[in-house]
Design an enzyme around this catalytic site. Structure first.
Site, PDB file in Angstrom:
ATOM      1  N   GLU A 329       0.818  -1.218   0.000  1.00 45.04           N
ATOM      2  CA  GLU A 329       0.000   0.000   0.000  1.00 45.04           C
ATOM      3  C   GLU A 329       0.853   1.269   0.000  1.00 45.04           C
ATOM      4  O   GLU A 329       0.573   2.212   0.732  1.00 45.04           O
ATOM      5  CB  GLU A 329      -0.953  -0.018   1.213  1.00 45.04           C
ATOM      6  CG  GLU A 329      -1.915  -1.189   1.159  1.00 45.04           C
ATOM      7  CD  GLU A 329      -2.838  -1.280   2.365  1.00 45.04           C
ATOM      8  OE1 GLU A 329      -2.367  -1.004   3.481  1.00 45.04           O
ATOM      9  OE2 GLU A 329      -4.020  -1.608   2.184  1.00 45.04           O
TER      10      GLU A 329
HETATM   11  N1  IFG Z   1      -4.180  -4.186   4.627  1.00 46.05           N
HETATM   12  C1  IFG Z   1      -2.926  -3.632   5.154  1.00 46.05           C
HETATM   13  C2  IFG Z   1      -2.682  -3.832   6.630  1.00 46.05           C
HETATM   14  C3  IFG Z   1      -3.961  -3.763   7.463  1.00 46.05           C
HETATM   15  C4  IFG Z   1      -4.989  -4.712   6.871  1.00 46.05           C
HETATM   16  C5  IFG Z   1      -6.206  -4.820   7.765  1.00 46.05           C
HETATM   17  C6  IFG Z   1      -1.782  -5.619   4.298  1.00 46.05           C
HETATM   18  C7  IFG Z   1      -0.519  -6.211   3.714  1.00 46.05           C
HETATM   19  C8  IFG Z   1      -5.360  -4.224   5.488  1.00 46.05           C
HETATM   20  N2  IFG Z   1      -1.798  -4.263   4.426  1.00 46.05           N
HETATM   21  O1  IFG Z   1      -2.681  -6.341   4.648  1.00 46.05           O
HETATM   22  O2  IFG Z   1      -1.778  -2.833   7.094  1.00 46.05           O
HETATM   23  O3  IFG Z   1      -4.447  -2.460   7.551  1.00 46.05           O
HETATM   24  O4  IFG Z   1      -7.027  -5.889   7.380  1.00 46.05           O
END
Ligand code: IFG
Length: 522
Positions: A329
């Site tokens: 992200e």
């Molecule tokens: N995605 C984000 C996490 C977390 C997650 C919560 C990944 C690799 C959503 N990145 O999962 O930091 O916020 O479900």
């Protein structure tokens, strides 16, 4: 040499006080036992072994002393038995024999041979550790009590030969959104190790918090670790505390995998050292749960000196082979900047003789040899990683993200990926998930537990159990031997065990729970 018949008489006499009160000696066959993960092969012979006050733990090699002490710690407090240790192979009635043995083909394999007068656990040290976890599950649930209980302590006789399908069976704990102290992490290590999980990935940094002391950049922890989601006091591990966790985990054959998430998810770094951002502006500590708004400045040489200092210090206190560099992200890092950044960071990791692990977005960059791409959301990233020669760690968010709500009524968790009850966590096969990613491309499975909505150990336990038990079986047991209806019957018998371990598990309505520890004791 005391005649066996006298010993047999003695052991029966010791059982008499229990007949008629406490738990009747429950006759159970191996095939009726509730073991998770399900062993890869077993054959029963329909009798019982009885642990008794005179039982000893015998070893064929003094190197097994730590395991004997661990086993004694597990069984001694609930049975009240002395369980003395001795080296040597002359076994008496009721003895447990730990036999260090090379088992061809799998370093984690074990053989558990249960006869009426003694039982033997054979394998490498970690194999024997896993045999001990299986033995725990073959004993009555009350064995998990910390205070001593009446027996009898019977184990069904037969032979188990077992080994895992995947070598990497992991759990991830996000200690950045909410910080969890050493004792909570040790508790989680205890619980996941009972299901033969062998890696704990600690998500040590994010926008909301930096959780590991870095001596060359002290404000990361002292300032960047000073809060958390919701504005609470946060916290961090000193390097000594981190080492304490590494050692505690290692005694349970769990390798710690530290993650420093970058170049995104870095607000805690930028509040501590504004010079690491491109605009050099001061930033507030962040206590919300948004993602994708921060980035290190990939253009500045000082950024790479920073990364080198962090990876160096972390590598020195991390015996495990992996350093996780995050990479997820990075929504405000232009891809043309992200790619060279990730390529330079990977070289820093390998310069300290560590292997790279990263979320699946890292596959946009060239990948270092033996890099691992952790598949969480974009299958094409994972595929790209495989094309570039990387291995895949399977963490499909809609199957194994333990921070997903069980259903729309769950008081904790999110549901952006899916609602996940125990059936969804169980009903999938890692090598069938993504076309083009086969078993040989996959090092294993890992279940992340993100902590945006979790604040205490009870919350961790509620979200992790029983789904982590299901995922542990997905990673350990051959898919041809896994069956949901059969699994749920075994899991149903864990209510008593979870109660005895004081695990705040979610009593999923999908499981015919068998009534908990009260029923098991009466
Ligand atoms: N995605 C984000 C996490 C977390 C997650 C919560 C990944 C690799 C959503 N990145 O999962 O930091 O916020 O479900």
């Amino acid at each position: 040499m005391v005649p066996t018949r006298f010993l047999l008489y003695l052991s029966l006499v010791t059982l008499i006080p229990f007949v008629g009160c406490g738990t009747p000696p429950q006759k159970m066959n191996l095939s009726e036992a509730a073991m998770i993960p399900l062993p890869s092969s077993m054959k029963e012979d329909g009798s019982s072994f009885a642990l008794s006050p005179s039982s000893k733990i015998k070893l064929n090699d003094a190197a097994l002393q730590n395991l004997a002490d661990y086993l004694k710690g597990l069984l001694g407090s609930s049975t009240g038995y002395a369980l003395e240790t001795a080296t040597g192979s002359d076994l008496d009635q009721g003895d447990i024999y730990l036999q260090l043995t090379e088992i061809e083909g799998n370093a984690e394999a074990y053989i558990l041979e249960i006869k009426e007068d003694h039982l033997v656990i054979k394998g490498s040290e970690k194999g024997i550790f896993y045999g001990i976890q299986t033995l725990r599950q073959l004993l009555p649930p009350a064995i998990e009590y910390r205070k001593s209980q009446e027996g009898p302590w019977l184990v069904p006789t037969g032979m188990i030969e077992d080994a895992p399908v995947y070598a990497y069976r992991g759990a991830m704990l996000d200690v950045a959104r909410h910080f969890f102290g050493v004792e909570d992490v040790k508790r989680y290590i205890d619980l996941i190790s009972s299901f033969k999980i062998n890696h704990l990935h600690l998500h040590l940094s994010d926008d909301q918090g930096w959780r590991i002391e870095i001596r060359s950049w002290p404000k990361l922890a002292t300032h960047g670790g000073s809060t958390q989601v919701g504005g609470g006091k946060g916290g961090f591990y000193t390097q000594d505390q981190y080492t304490e966790l590494v050692d505690y985990a290692a005694k349970r054959f769990i390798t710690i995998v530290p993650e420093i998430d970058m170049p995104g998810h870095t607000n805690a770094i930028l509040t501590s050292y504004p010079q690491l951002s491109c605009d050099g502006k001061d930033r507030e500590l962040y206590t919300g749960i948004e993602v994708g708004f921060s980035t290190l400045c990939t253009k500045k040489e000082s950024t790479y000196r920073f990364v080198d200092d962090v990876i160096r210090e972390l590598s020195l206190i991390t015996p495990g082979r992996y350093i996780h560099i995050g990479g997820d992200e990075s929504l405000v890092t232009p891809l043309e900047d992200y790619i060279p950044f990730m390529e330079r960071v990977q070289k820093i990791v390998t310069s300290y003789n560590k292997r790279v692990m990263g979320w699946d977005e890292i596959a946009h960059a060239d990948l270092e040899r033996r890099a691992v791409v952790q598949y969480w959301s974009e299958a094409e990233n994972a595929l790209k990683g495989v094309e570039k020669g990387a291995k895949v760690l399977m963490s499909p968010a809609n199957r194994v993200y333990l921070d997903m709500q069980y259903d729309s009524t769950s008081p904790l968790g999110l549901h952006w990926a899916a609602y996940i009850d125990v059936d969804s966590a169980y009903l999938w096969n890692p090598s069938d998930l993504v076309q083009g990613i086969g078993q040989d491309d996959i090092i294993g499975v890992e279940a992340p537990l993100w902590s945006e909505t979790l604040t205490k150990m009870d919350d961790i336990e509620y979200m992790a159990f029983p789904r982590l038990a299901a995922i542990a079986e997905v990673a350990w047991t051959p898919s041809a031997q896994r069956d949901w209806q059969q699994f749920r019957q075994r899991l149903a018998k864990f209510s008593a065990r979870f109660d005895a371990m004081d695990v705040n598990y979610y009593p999923s309505p999908l499981i015919p729970w068998d009534g908990g520890i009260e029923k098991a004791l009466n």
